[in-house]
Design a protein around this motif. Structure first.
Motif, short mmCIF file in Angstrom:
data_model
loop_
_atom_site.label_atom_id
_atom_site.label_comp_id
_atom_site.label_asym_id
_atom_site.label_seq_id
_atom_site.Cartn_x
_atom_site.Cartn_y
_atom_site.Cartn_z
N GLN A 1 0.82 -1.21 0.00
CA GLN A 1 0.00 0.00 0.00
C GLN A 1 0.86 1.26 0.00
N VAL A 2 1.84 1.33 0.89
CA VAL A 2 2.66 2.53 1.00
C VAL A 2 3.43 2.78 -0.29
N GLY A 3 3.82 1.71 -1.01
CA GLY A 3 4.58 1.88 -2.24
C GLY A 3 3.84 2.66 -3.31
N PHE A 4 2.52 2.77 -3.20
CA PHE A 4 1.75 3.53 -4.18
C PHE A 4 1.46 4.96 -3.72
N HIS A 5 2.05 5.39 -2.63
CA HIS A 5 1.89 6.77 -2.18
C HIS A 5 2.83 7.67 -2.98
N GLY A 6 2.50 8.95 -3.02
CA GLY A 6 3.34 9.89 -3.76
C GLY A 6 4.46 10.49 -2.96
N ASP A 7 4.57 10.19 -1.67
CA ASP A 7 5.63 10.77 -0.84
C ASP A 7 6.99 10.25 -1.31
N PRO A 8 7.92 11.13 -1.71
CA PRO A 8 9.23 10.66 -2.17
C PRO A 8 10.04 9.96 -1.09
N GLN A 9 9.66 10.13 0.19
CA GLN A 9 10.39 9.48 1.28
C GLN A 9 9.88 8.07 1.59
N VAL B 1 -3.53 6.02 0.61
CA VAL B 1 -3.56 5.25 -0.63
C VAL B 1 -4.87 4.50 -0.76
N ARG B 2 -5.33 3.86 0.31
CA ARG B 2 -6.60 3.12 0.25
C ARG B 2 -7.75 4.04 -0.11
N ARG B 3 -7.74 5.23 0.47
CA ARG B 3 -8.81 6.19 0.16
C ARG B 3 -8.73 6.62 -1.31
N ASP B 4 -7.52 6.84 -1.82
CA ASP B 4 -7.36 7.26 -3.21
C ASP B 4 -7.83 6.16 -4.17
N ILE B 5 -7.52 4.90 -3.85
CA ILE B 5 -7.98 3.79 -4.67
C ILE B 5 -9.51 3.73 -4.67
N HIS B 6 -10.10 3.91 -3.49
CA HIS B 6 -11.57 3.90 -3.39
C HIS B 6 -12.16 5.02 -4.25
N LYS B 7 -11.56 6.20 -4.22
CA LYS B 7 -12.08 7.32 -5.01
C LYS B 7 -11.97 7.03 -6.50
N MET B 8 -10.89 6.41 -6.92
CA MET B 8 -10.75 6.10 -8.35
C MET B 8 -11.76 5.06 -8.78
N HIS B 9 -12.01 4.05 -7.93
CA HIS B 9 -13.06 3.08 -8.23
C HIS B 9 -14.40 3.78 -8.41
N PHE C 1 -8.15 10.16 -15.57
CA PHE C 1 -8.32 10.33 -14.13
C PHE C 1 -7.05 10.90 -13.53
N GLU C 2 -7.23 11.73 -12.49
CA GLU C 2 -6.09 12.38 -11.83
C GLU C 2 -6.08 11.99 -10.35
N PRO C 3 -5.51 10.85 -10.01
CA PRO C 3 -5.45 10.46 -8.59
C PRO C 3 -4.42 11.30 -7.84
N GLU C 4 -4.52 11.26 -6.53
CA GLU C 4 -3.55 11.99 -5.71
C GLU C 4 -2.19 11.29 -5.71
N HIS C 5 -2.19 9.97 -5.86
CA HIS C 5 -0.97 9.18 -5.75
C HIS C 5 -0.79 8.33 -7.00
N PRO C 6 0.40 7.82 -7.25
CA PRO C 6 0.64 6.97 -8.43
C PRO C 6 0.10 5.55 -8.21
N ILE C 7 -1.21 5.40 -8.30
CA ILE C 7 -1.88 4.15 -7.93
C ILE C 7 -2.35 3.35 -9.14
N ILE D 1 -6.94 3.53 -19.51
CA ILE D 1 -7.09 4.57 -18.49
C ILE D 1 -5.83 5.41 -18.52
N VAL D 2 -6.01 6.70 -18.76
CA VAL D 2 -4.88 7.63 -18.88
C VAL D 2 -4.81 8.45 -17.60
N THR D 3 -3.64 8.50 -17.00
CA THR D 3 -3.39 9.32 -15.82
C THR D 3 -2.08 10.07 -16.00
N PRO D 4 -1.80 11.06 -15.16
CA PRO D 4 -0.49 11.73 -15.25
C PRO D 4 0.68 10.78 -15.03
#
Length: 485
Positions: free
Chosen positions: A69-77, A114-122, A143-149, A168-171
């Motif tokens: 799950q964390v691996g799909f977050h956008g935080d560079p850290q 990340v879980r919330r972002d996946i739910h929103k994209m669904h 679609f423009e998700p918050e994280h690279p999911i 599905i096209v995303t940034p």
């Protein structure tokens, strides 16, 4: 400084391979830079990775699930944080069981986002039909998700729309499906024309809109404004809000046909307190439940154990109450009974990750005996107090079928106290009208002598197989209905 550059896709696999190699040599986190694909090279170059070391590297299933799950977050850290946690897990196998550890808290926060972002994209991705070039229909979506999911979310669409070609096209990049799923580098946002399905969706949305239940803050929380520009139905929202007072007045003028006191009777039947605001999302419900003091169980238990699983689950599984393992880890069905449940679910073809697992009572009830905490069954009053939270989960998930594990769950869902033995394997209506399949609690099977346990396990498996068959039948009916339309 060592540098590990991760690819645009399959980043987690690449991170795991590099992290295992580094951890086997016990390389400190501060000596490694984790770079995304296309990142600028380090100013002073980078040292090569060391050869694998002699230290064994192990990770618990819970830690690997957190990494996924964390691996799909956008935080560079995130990669550095996960590597730090991996090193600590080598010496602290129960690291994730400490909810107040700063590193664990940060990783869990990233996973929740990340879980919330996946739910929103669904929920908010809308396909546009394209001109056909072959026997299969073609669709595309932006679609423009918050994280690279993208890689995390697209298997859901591959299962749901397996009979059509889509992209599905995303940034982050593009997902292509033509019977097989593949990914490519990002492209400019496509110009997608509206199609007939959008008009049908707008008609449906307008007809289910209830002007008497307008809560614009809850609406924006559940459907953030950033998604509105890509949703055909949101174009109707301003006019519907403007017309809401007139529609409410018309509803009031029509009058109610129920007898006086009907609303109060329904409120009492469903145990809905009039002085508490119903949460708008599962996250809000979980946060409210964490501070619950409806009964005395909260004072002895470690924490509230909220449900977990797929927020769009067709199947909800309700147990009695958390046990010792669940109370310490803050998750349902992680003890021996939960392991048996997951094993039998897999045997009958049900994926526990695609269900919603919860309990009728959210706090652990026990009696201390030396250093042990012996489980005690919740009382009818405690089940009654906690039904508010179960109702919120059912309202927000809206499962097509619920499985009640044991008598306490049956009482919470159906309101009936009749013995379970004669009812096991039957389907009864819940207080909210949904179907409930009654079966044994897996902890009962674990307590029985060997011969009786085998018979009870066979009953349990047969009941869960019945649940799988019911869900399959419902899915086929829904599919046929959608085709007829």
């Amino acid at each position: 400084m060592m540098r590990v550059e991760l690819p645009r896709f399959d980043r987690l696999d690449a991170w795991r391979a590099a992290a295992r190699r580094l951890a086997s040599a016990r390389i400190e986190p501060g000596a490694v830079t984790w770079a995304e694909a296309g990142a600028a090279p380090d100013l002073f170059g980078a040292e090569p990775l060391p050869p694998p070391g002699d230290h064994p590297v192990r990770a618990t299933p819970d830690f690997l699930a957190l990494c996924r799950q964390v691996g799909f977050h956008g935080d560079p850290q995130r990669w550095s944080l996960l590597y730090t946690a991996l090193l600590r897990v080598q010496d602290q196998r129960d690291l994730l069981d400490n909810p107040v550890d700063p590193l664990v808290m940060r990783l869990q926060a990233l996973a929740r986002s990340v879980r919330r972002d996946i739910h929103k994209m669904h929920a908010f991705l809308r396909f546009h039909e394209l001109p056909a070039t072959g026997p299969r229909r073609r669709f595309a979506a932006w679609f423009e998700p918050e994280h690279p999911i993208l890689q995390a979310v697209t298997p859901f669409f591959a299962r749901r729309f397996a009979d059509m070609d889509w992209r599905i096209v995303t940034p982050e990049g593009v997902a292509h499906f033509d019977g097989a799923l593949r990914f490519s580098d990002p492209v400019p946002r496509p110009d997608l024309p509206p199609d007939a399905s959008h008009a049908l969706w707008q008609t449906y949305f307008a007809n289910i809109f209830n002007p008497a239940r307008i809560k614009t803050r809850a609406m924006r929380s559940e459907m953030p404004l950033k998604y509105w520009k890509n949703l055909p139905e949101t174009r109707l929202v301003p006019q519907m809000l403007a017309d809401a007072p007139r529609r409410v007045a018309a509803m009031a003028a029509a009058g109610a046909s129920e007898a006086p006191g009907f609303a109060a009777k329904v409120t009492a039947r469903l145990r809905l307190p009039t002085d508490e605001t119903a949460p708008a999302t599962l996250e809000q419900a979980g946060a409210q439940a964490a501070a619950c003091q409806r009964c005395d169980l909260c004072h002895a238990a470690t924490r509230t154990v909220w449900g977990e699983g797929d927020p769009e689950a067709a199947l909800m599984i309700v147990g009695e109450a958390p046990g010792d393992h669940e109370d310490l880890r803050g998750r349902p069905f992680v003890g021996p009974a939960g392991q048996l449940l997951r094993t039998v679910l897999a045997e009958v073809g049900l994926d526990p990750d695609r269900a919603w697992l919860t309990n009728a009572v959210k706090h652990f009830k026990f009696a201390p005996q030396g250093k042990r905490r012996l489980h005690r069954n919740p009382s009818a009053a405690e089940i009654d107090h906690c039904r508010w939270w179960l109702n919120q989960e059912r309202r927000l998930i809206a499962p097509r079928l619920t499985v009640a594990l044991g008598a306490s769950a049956a009482l919470a869902l159906t309101g009936r106290k009749a013995p379970l033995t004669a009812r096991r394997g039957s389907v009864e209506p819940a207080l909210d009208g949904g179907p409930v399949l009654l079966t044994w609690h897996p902890s009962l099977i674990l307590r029985l002598p060997a011969a009786e346990a085998r018979a009870a396990r066979s009953d349990f498996a047969a009941d869960l197989a019945q649940a799988a068959a019911m869900l399959g039948s419902q899915a086929r009916s829904r599919s046929l209905g959608s085709r007829d339309q």
